[in-house]
Design a protein around this motif. Structure first.
Motif, mmCIF file in Angstrom:
data_model
loop_
_atom_site.group_PDB
_atom_site.id
_atom_site.type_symbol
_atom_site.label_atom_id
_atom_site.label_comp_id
_atom_site.label_asym_id
_atom_site.label_seq_id
_atom_site.Cartn_x
_atom_site.Cartn_y
_atom_site.Cartn_z
ATOM 1 N N PHE A 156 0.852 -1.191 0.000
ATOM 2 C CA PHE A 156 0.000 0.000 0.000
ATOM 3 C C PHE A 156 0.894 1.248 0.000
ATOM 4 N N ASN A 157 0.718 2.105 -1.006
ATOM 5 C CA ASN A 157 1.555 3.284 -1.154
ATOM 6 C C ASN A 157 0.735 4.581 -1.140
ATOM 7 N N SER A 158 -0.354 4.546 -0.374
ATOM 8 C CA SER A 158 -1.206 5.736 -0.193
ATOM 9 C C SER A 158 -1.892 6.195 -1.474
ATOM 10 N N SER A 159 -2.044 5.299 -2.447
ATOM 11 C CA SER A 159 -2.823 5.622 -3.639
ATOM 12 C C SER A 159 -4.301 5.582 -3.278
ATOM 13 N N GLU A 160 -5.098 6.374 -3.965
ATOM 14 C CA GLU A 160 -6.534 6.428 -3.674
ATOM 15 C C GLU A 160 -7.347 6.465 -4.958
ATOM 16 N N SER A 161 -8.557 5.943 -4.889
ATOM 17 C CA SER A 161 -9.532 6.069 -5.975
ATOM 18 C C SER A 161 -10.846 5.466 -5.515
ATOM 19 N N ASP A 162 -11.696 6.319 -4.976
ATOM 20 C CA ASP A 162 -12.989 5.834 -4.478
ATOM 21 C C ASP A 162 -13.813 5.186 -5.584
ATOM 22 N N ILE A 163 -13.731 5.738 -6.797
ATOM 23 C CA ILE A 163 -14.577 5.241 -7.874
ATOM 24 C C ILE A 163 -14.178 3.826 -8.288
ATOM 25 N N LEU A 164 -12.869 3.512 -8.266
ATOM 26 C CA LEU A 164 -12.438 2.164 -8.639
ATOM 27 C C LEU A 164 -12.645 1.183 -7.494
ATOM 28 N N LEU A 165 -12.665 1.661 -6.258
ATOM 29 C CA LEU A 165 -13.039 0.796 -5.134
ATOM 30 C C LEU A 165 -14.528 0.444 -5.229
ATOM 31 N N GLU A 166 -15.331 1.386 -5.687
ATOM 32 C CA GLU A 166 -16.759 1.096 -5.914
ATOM 33 C C GLU A 166 -16.920 0.067 -7.026
ATOM 34 N N LEU A 167 -16.080 0.153 -8.057
ATOM 35 C CA LEU A 167 -16.119 -0.840 -9.141
ATOM 36 C C LEU A 167 -15.785 -2.225 -8.595
ATOM 37 N N ALA A 168 -14.776 -2.314 -7.726
ATOM 38 C CA ALA A 168 -14.403 -3.599 -7.127
ATOM 39 C C ALA A 168 -15.560 -4.168 -6.310
ATOM 40 N N GLU A 169 -16.254 -3.301 -5.592
ATOM 41 C CA GLU A 169 -17.405 -3.744 -4.797
ATOM 42 C C GLU A 169 -18.524 -4.255 -5.709
ATOM 43 N N PHE A 170 -18.763 -3.561 -6.806
ATOM 44 C CA PHE A 170 -19.803 -3.971 -7.754
ATOM 45 C C PHE A 170 -19.472 -5.334 -8.366
ATOM 46 N N ILE A 171 -18.205 -5.553 -8.729
ATOM 47 C CA ILE A 171 -17.807 -6.838 -9.315
ATOM 48 C C ILE A 171 -17.921 -7.955 -8.277
ATOM 49 N N ALA A 172 -17.551 -7.665 -7.031
ATOM 50 C CA ALA A 172 -17.684 -8.666 -5.958
ATOM 51 C C ALA A 172 -19.153 -9.064 -5.782
ATOM 52 N N GLU A 173 -20.038 -8.086 -5.812
ATOM 53 C CA GLU A 173 -21.477 -8.376 -5.698
ATOM 54 C C GLU A 173 -21.970 -9.184 -6.895
ATOM 55 N N THR A 174 -21.427 -8.913 -8.074
ATOM 56 C CA THR A 174 -21.827 -9.646 -9.272
ATOM 57 C C THR A 174 -21.389 -11.100 -9.194
ATOM 58 N N ILE A 175 -20.152 -11.344 -8.747
ATOM 59 C CA ILE A 175 -19.665 -12.722 -8.584
ATOM 60 C C ILE A 175 -20.505 -13.455 -7.546
ATOM 61 N N ALA A 176 -20.929 -12.734 -6.504
ATOM 62 C CA ALA A 176 -21.775 -13.349 -5.474
ATOM 63 C C ALA A 176 -23.074 -13.877 -6.060
ATOM 64 N N LYS A 177 -23.560 -13.277 -7.142
ATOM 65 C CA LYS A 177 -24.800 -13.734 -7.783
ATOM 66 C C LYS A 177 -24.668 -15.151 -8.340
ATOM 67 N N GLY A 178 -23.423 -15.603 -8.540
ATOM 68 C CA GLY A 178 -23.220 -16.950 -9.053
ATOM 69 C C GLY A 178 -22.856 -17.956 -7.993
ATOM 70 N N TYR A 179 -22.488 -17.490 -6.776
ATOM 71 C CA TYR A 179 -21.977 -18.405 -5.755
ATOM 72 C C TYR A 179 -22.763 -18.377 -4.451
ATOM 73 N N ASP A 180 -23.087 -17.209 -3.959
ATOM 74 C CA ASP A 180 -23.710 -17.116 -2.640
ATOM 75 C C ASP A 180 -25.174 -17.543 -2.700
ATOM 76 N N ALA A 181 -25.535 -18.486 -1.856
ATOM 77 C CA ALA A 181 -26.886 -19.067 -1.893
ATOM 78 C C ALA A 181 -27.972 -18.030 -1.597
ATOM 79 N N LYS A 182 -27.656 -17.042 -0.790
ATOM 80 C CA LYS A 182 -28.657 -16.047 -0.405
ATOM 81 C C LYS A 182 -28.742 -14.884 -1.384
ATOM 82 N N HIS A 183 -27.829 -14.811 -2.325
ATOM 83 C CA HIS A 183 -27.822 -13.709 -3.291
ATOM 84 C C HIS A 183 -27.819 -14.216 -4.723
#
Length: 386
Positions: A156-183
């Motif tokens: 970690f080198n103090s880089s920031e980007s809220d918008i790309l962290l939101e993208l990572a969260e969106f992709i994680a939620e999308t992958i959950a649609k294929g694996y998590d039984a409750k989602h």
């Protein structure tokens, strides 16, 4: 630092194991969005446009998710993810305690990322409330010592980007649609098709061939032979990954990444071969020194087969075998090369024997004895069939 690669990390899921509680997910998912420094600004601008139009909405239904993925599919980023099935973790393992769970997977994910990427600038929400992420940041900073300029080639080198962290969260939620039984969503296959070319690998944990038996065989066939084949193929792949995961040799790293890619493809598309070009695109996405086709076949695939791993191939590419026909594909493809080459050697030998009145046999050396016996057997075989 011009070629630096960033990894924007976010998570999906709950650490608990009381699955009767509605908020407790069956899976815990960590996603890294990988982007090169030269692409970062453009990606941020494009995702910001999508965010203003879509991602700011509180509810994202399946149709909206599909539209967002359509907008994302041509943007310059890759996905490297972990999917942990908490239901498969044994209670006596100790990992079912929240603190132990976080520490255990912090270490596993760090070890895997550190082995896979020579240089990586990690980015996460350092001020956020997600305990796994905060512990991971602390763990990496403890393990990776910065240089005199306060820069770490991995860390970690103090880089920031809220918008790309939101993208990572969106992709994680999308992958959950294929694996998590409750989602889970029935639209996940469509989501996956749009994401497919973005995914470098999805690491499934625990390593369990039964994931594949359930998804493939119990729904399609009861063939005992096929179940043996898929079990052997998956277990051999996992054993190889575990045995060589700490290797510093670049070729071993490539072989492990190939096996991870084939395992993921087996999970998502068990019947489909993957063309060599697609595999190389995937492997080269995280490498400075690009792998060429000939090197891939002779030093990566061939060496894995030399170790006894089961990798099927045809004119459509490569895959881990799930049935006997996949292995026949490999035998048929190999025979198209092997048999003509043996015939050419036999004809060359016959010509020299004829020209020298049988005084020179080019297969006389001891190391060619096996080849000589194969050729002699071919000459006998037609006579036996008469």
């Amino acid at each position: 630092m011009n070629n630096i690669q960033y990894a924007f990390i976010n998570e999906f899921g709950h650490y608990g194991f009381d699955f009767d509680q509605p908020e407790t997910s069956t899976h815990f998912i960590i996603v890294s969005i990988l982007v090169k420094d030269s692409d970062r600004e453009f990606l941020e601008q494009e995702v910001e446009k999508i965010n203003r139009k879509h991602l700011s909405k509180k509810e994202i239904d399946d149709s909206l998710r599909m539209e967002i993925l359509q907008n994302l599919k041509d943007l310059p980023f890759k996905v490297y993810a972990y999917v942990i099935d908490k239901r498969k973790i044994r209670e006596d393992s100790g990992v079912t305690y929240e603190k132990t769970f976080i520490k255990f997977f912090n270490r596993k994910i760090f070890d895997d990322l550190y082995r896979t990427f020579d240089t990586l600038d990690l980015v996460a929400d350092e001020q956020g409330s997600k305990e796994f992420t905060q512990e991971f940041i602390a763990y990496v900073k403890q393990k990776c010592i910065p240089d005199l300029f306060n820069y770490s080639t991995f860390g970690f080198n103090s880089s920031e980007s809220d918008i790309l962290l939101e993208l990572a969260e969106f992709i994680a939620e999308t992958i959950a649609k294929g694996y998590d039984a409750k989602h889970h969503s029935h639209q996940y296959p469509s989501f996956y098709r749009l994401l497919k070319n973005k995914i470098i690998t999805v690491n499934l944990w625990p390593h369990d061939y039964k994931h594949y038996l359930y998804d493939y065989h119990f729904e399609k066939t009861d063939s005992e032979t096929d179940q043996i084949i898929i079990k052997q193929a998956v277990n051999l792949a996992y054993q190889y990954i575990e045995k060589h995961r700490k290797s510093e040799e670049e070729d071993e790293r490539v072989r492990i990444d190939l096996l991870k890619f084939l395992l993921f493809n087996l999970k998502e598309n068990p019947d489909d071969y993957v063309y060599t070009e697609e595999i190389l695109d995937n492997l080269n996405a995280i490498r400075v020194n690009k792998i060429k086709q000939h090197y891939f076949r002779s030093n990566i695939v061939s060496k894995l087969r030399d170790q006894g791993l089961l990798i099927a191939s045809s004119n459509k590419g490569y895959k881990l075998p799930v049935c006997l026909n996949d292995l026949y594909d490999f035998v048929n493809l190999s025979s198209l090369t092997i048999h003509p080459m043996i015939q050419r050697v036999a004809k060359c030998r016959d010509q020299i024997l004829l020209a020298t009145n049988r005084e020179i046999d080019i297969l006389e050396k001891a190391e060619y004895d096996y080849l000589k016996r194969v050729i002699e057997m071919e000459k006998i075989a037609p006579m036996n069939n008469e």
